[in-house]
Design an enzyme around this catalytic site. Sequence first.
Site, PDB file in Angstrom:
ATOM      1  N   VAL A 145      37.531  22.726  27.930  1.00 36.21           N
ATOM      2  CA  VAL A 145      37.840  22.800  26.746  1.00 36.21           C
ATOM      3  C   VAL A 145      37.033  23.496  26.312  1.00 36.21           C
ATOM      4  O   VAL A 145      38.311  24.718  26.023  1.00 36.21           O
ATOM      5  CB  VAL A 145      37.611  21.851  25.401  1.00 36.21           C
ATOM      6  CG1 VAL A 145      37.801  22.350  24.300  1.00 36.21           C
ATOM      7  CG2 VAL A 145      38.099  20.666  26.575  1.00 36.21           C
ATOM      8  N   ASP A 169      35.539   3.147  31.950  1.00 35.84           N
ATOM      9  CA  ASP A 169      36.874   1.503  32.128  1.00 35.84           C
ATOM     10  C   ASP A 169      37.957   1.720  32.428  1.00 35.84           C
ATOM     11  O   ASP A 169      38.765   0.546  32.986  1.00 35.84           O
ATOM     12  CB  ASP A 169      37.159   0.378  30.483  1.00 35.84           C
ATOM     13  CG  ASP A 169      35.509  -0.292  30.484  1.00 35.84           C
ATOM     14  OD1 ASP A 169      34.733  -0.128  31.057  1.00 35.84           O
ATOM     15  OD2 ASP A 169      35.341  -0.173  29.090  1.00 35.84           O
ATOM     16  N   ARG A 190      34.703 -21.177  58.230  1.00 35.22           N
ATOM     17  CA  ARG A 190      35.287 -20.515  59.901  1.00 35.22           C
ATOM     18  C   ARG A 190      34.338 -19.590  60.447  1.00 35.22           C
ATOM     19  O   ARG A 190      35.023 -18.843  60.877  1.00 35.22           O
ATOM     20  CB  ARG A 190      36.460 -19.655  58.913  1.00 35.22           C
ATOM     21  CG  ARG A 190      38.013 -20.315  58.725  1.00 35.22           C
ATOM     22  CD  ARG A 190      38.573 -19.080  58.326  1.00 35.22           C
ATOM     23  NE  ARG A 190      38.674 -17.506  57.787  1.00 35.22           N
ATOM     24  CZ  ARG A 190      38.834 -18.209  56.314  1.00 35.22           C
ATOM     25  NH1 ARG A 190      38.978 -18.715  55.579  1.00 35.22           N
ATOM     26  NH2 ARG A 190      38.101 -17.065  55.997  1.00 35.22           N
ATOM     27  N   LYS A 207      32.337 -17.939  58.015  1.00 37.29           N
ATOM     28  CA  LYS A 207      32.160 -16.491  57.526  1.00 37.29           C
ATOM     29  C   LYS A 207      30.163 -16.452  56.514  1.00 37.29           C
ATOM     30  O   LYS A 207      30.622 -17.378  55.536  1.00 37.29           O
ATOM     31  CB  LYS A 207      33.358 -16.106  56.135  1.00 37.29           C
ATOM     32  CG  LYS A 207      32.692 -15.068  55.415  1.00 37.29           C
ATOM     33  CD  LYS A 207      34.103 -14.701  54.498  1.00 37.29           C
ATOM     34  CE  LYS A 207      35.129 -14.144  54.692  1.00 37.29           C
ATOM     35  NZ  LYS A 207      35.885 -13.202  54.260  1.00 37.29           N
ATOM     36  N   GLN A 266      26.543   2.026  36.711  1.00 34.55           N
ATOM     37  CA  GLN A 266      28.141   3.023  36.293  1.00 34.55           C
ATOM     38  C   GLN A 266      28.040   4.101  35.549  1.00 34.55           C
ATOM     39  O   GLN A 266      29.494   4.640  35.753  1.00 34.55           O
ATOM     40  CB  GLN A 266      28.482   1.549  36.348  1.00 34.55           C
ATOM     41  CG  GLN A 266      28.748   0.564  37.319  1.00 34.55           C
ATOM     42  CD  GLN A 266      29.306  -0.724  36.900  1.00 34.55           C
ATOM     43  OE1 GLN A 266      30.271  -1.220  37.060  1.00 34.55           O
ATOM     44  NE2 GLN A 266      28.168  -1.272  36.060  1.00 34.55           N
TER      45      GLN A 266
HETATM   46  O1  F6P Z   1      33.314   1.449  27.075  1.00 36.54           O
HETATM   47  C1  F6P Z   1      32.296   1.474  28.491  1.00 36.54           C
HETATM   48  C2  F6P Z   1      31.358   0.345  28.455  1.00 36.54           C
HETATM   49  O2  F6P Z   1      30.784   0.858  29.360  1.00 36.54           O
HETATM   50  C3  F6P Z   1      32.028  -0.820  28.635  1.00 36.54           C
HETATM   51  O3  F6P Z   1      32.324  -1.301  30.240  1.00 36.54           O
HETATM   52  C4  F6P Z   1      30.646  -1.861  28.345  1.00 36.54           C
HETATM   53  O4  F6P Z   1      30.978  -3.250  28.351  1.00 36.54           O
HETATM   54  C5  F6P Z   1      30.760  -1.353  27.033  1.00 36.54           C
HETATM   55  O5  F6P Z   1      30.539   0.204  27.190  1.00 36.54           O
HETATM   56  C6  F6P Z   1      28.460  -0.868  26.926  1.00 36.54           C
HETATM   57  O6  F6P Z   1      28.218  -0.339  25.817  1.00 36.54           O
HETATM   58  P1  F6P Z   1      26.934  -0.215  25.393  1.00 36.54           P
HETATM   59  O7  F6P Z   1      26.895   1.642  25.969  1.00 36.54           O
HETATM   60  O8  F6P Z   1      27.583   0.163  23.284  1.00 36.54           O
HETATM   61  O9  F6P Z   1      26.188  -1.078  25.231  1.00 36.54           O
END
Ligand code: F6P
Length: 323
Positions: free
Chosen positions: A24, A129, A213, A215, A253
């Site tokens: 940006v 998400d 089976r 697994k 994540q």
């Molecule tokens: O919106 C992304 C996210 O990582 C969700 O997957 C998760 O439930 C939430 O944010 C967690 O939010 P916070 O940062 O407010 O704890």
Amino acid sequence: MIKKIGVMTTGGDAPGMNAVIRSVVRTAIYKHLRVCGIKRGFRGLIDNDIEELTLHSVSGIINRGGTMLKTIRCPEFKEKKNQREAVDHLKVHSIDAVVIIGGNGSLAAGALLYYDWGIPVINIPASIDNDLCYTDYTVGFDTAVNTALDAIDKIRDTASSHDRVFVVEVMGRDSGSIALEVGLGSGAEAVIIPEVKFNADKLCDLLLRGYHRGKRSSIVIVAEGAARGHDVAEIIAAKTELEVRVSVLGYMQRGGAPSALSRTLAGRFGETAVDELLKGRGGRMVGMVGNKVISTDIRTVLKASKSKKINMNDYKLIGILAT
Ligand code: F6P
């Protein structure tokens, strides 16, 4: 005529937000605009935490997770008096338009700024998400999926050494997008997502059939919005007597260097956002649909995203490929 734009990141951070800010800022300066960075999302706009950004301000950030502008969830922005303060601060800095980088909460705030206060706004979807319509991907989703896959590959090693079932909880408060993609990519035996009713008996039958089976280890992915990983593990242990362990992947994540897809999307979205504002357009979200960058009215995106469908074929495929 637009001479100066503001840029901010809002809601939960996502890998690639920095790359969007860079795009940006550099596109805007290339097109002879000035740019201000608004810190800590809408909180910073209400508090007047705003500073001018230069080409140099965004150097060395394309590969960094997090957001240099910082971010915060700001429910106070729903109050009219805070919106008025925010709009006053835009005027104080002569900011004519705003680019908002974030997920569905930031779209709602963008709609307020545009429809109630007449500020030209372009939203850029960035959230791990992937819960928005009118874009195949949000910036950060692909990185989060790859981070989770990397962790699950490691979990699979120990699961198979010990002949254990592992329940892996991934993020996704209202959406099973991460769980589904990760389930398909990791070769999981099953996924539990908010969009499909959880059937404990069916899951346990599936795990037991696999066990009989031959697994000896299995992976079950649970989206945090569907169930708690620990609860699912307790149910499996009680109903099957298989040995079960849990891993909650959590906030890892949300961090880390953005993947190629997160970075290239960031570059394209940033450019299109600036171009949209220069064309005199506002109240829109940019997105990538079928490899084409498009823009869509924010309200249309918000309405459709409330009931975003998951890919049921992928859901079934996970079951087929795990047999
Ligand atoms: O919106 C992304 C996210 O990582 C969700 O997957 C998760 O439930 C939430 O944010 C967690 O939010 P916070 O940062 O407010 O704890």
